[in-house]
Design a protein around this motif. Structure first.
Motif, mmCIF file in Angstrom:
data_model
loop_
_atom_site.group_PDB
_atom_site.id
_atom_site.type_symbol
_atom_site.label_atom_id
_atom_site.label_comp_id
_atom_site.label_asym_id
_atom_site.label_seq_id
_atom_site.Cartn_x
_atom_site.Cartn_y
_atom_site.Cartn_z
ATOM 1 N N ARG A 164 0.838 -1.188 0.000
ATOM 2 C CA ARG A 164 0.000 0.000 0.000
ATOM 3 C C ARG A 164 0.869 1.232 0.000
ATOM 4 N NH1 ARG A 164 -3.023 -2.288 -2.386
ATOM 5 N NH2 ARG A 164 -4.631 -3.634 -1.583
ATOM 6 N N PRO A 165 0.731 2.139 -0.943
ATOM 7 C CA PRO A 165 -0.162 2.012 -2.093
ATOM 8 C C PRO A 165 0.346 0.951 -3.064
ATOM 9 C CG PRO A 165 1.223 3.945 -2.355
ATOM 10 C CD PRO A 165 1.524 3.383 -0.995
ATOM 11 N N ALA A 166 -0.594 0.288 -3.721
ATOM 12 C CA ALA A 166 -0.223 -0.730 -4.704
ATOM 13 C C ALA A 166 0.629 -0.080 -5.795
ATOM 14 C CB ALA A 166 -1.471 -1.365 -5.304
ATOM 15 N N GLN A 199 -2.123 2.326 -7.471
ATOM 16 C CA GLN A 199 -2.259 3.539 -6.664
ATOM 17 C C GLN A 199 -0.966 4.361 -6.485
ATOM 18 O OE1 GLN A 199 -3.520 0.477 -5.309
ATOM 19 N NE2 GLN A 199 -5.464 0.936 -6.304
#
Length: 98
Positions: free
Chosen positions: A46-48, A95
């Motif tokens: 996260r974020p991907a 992301q």
């Protein structure tokens, strides 16, 4: 400071994500990050991680064919390029970029 980093592979890009976190940078607001490989972990962090997917099987086939061609070439031709092949890639938007 940079606003985006394109890393040589996904593991390096994950290192950039962790370093950005350590420096208090928000990804992708302060820094966009893109990797290369599309390893399984890229979708899990996260974020991907946005990445460029490489078809690993195709890459291996082409590399093996080039190696075999090079081995079977007569010695005097070994400095010549064996062949060129373009391998298609795919941008996987996640992301770590906006």
């Amino acid at each position: 400071r940079p606003t985006a980093i394109f890393a040589a592979n996904d593991l390096m890009a994950l290192g950039v994500l962790w370093a950005a976190y350590d420096f208090g940078l928000r990804v992708p607001d302060d820094l966009a990050v893109v990797g290369l490989d599309d390893i399984a972990l890229a979708a899990k962090v996260r974020p991907a991680l946005t990445t460029i997917a490489l078809p690993q099987h195709k890459l291996g086939k082409v590399a093996m064919r080039m190696l075999l061609d090079l081995i079977t070439l007569p010695y005097e031709l070994r400095n010549e390029p064996v062949f060129y092949e373009t391998i298609s890639t795919n941008l996987v938007l996640r992301q770590s970029t906006t």
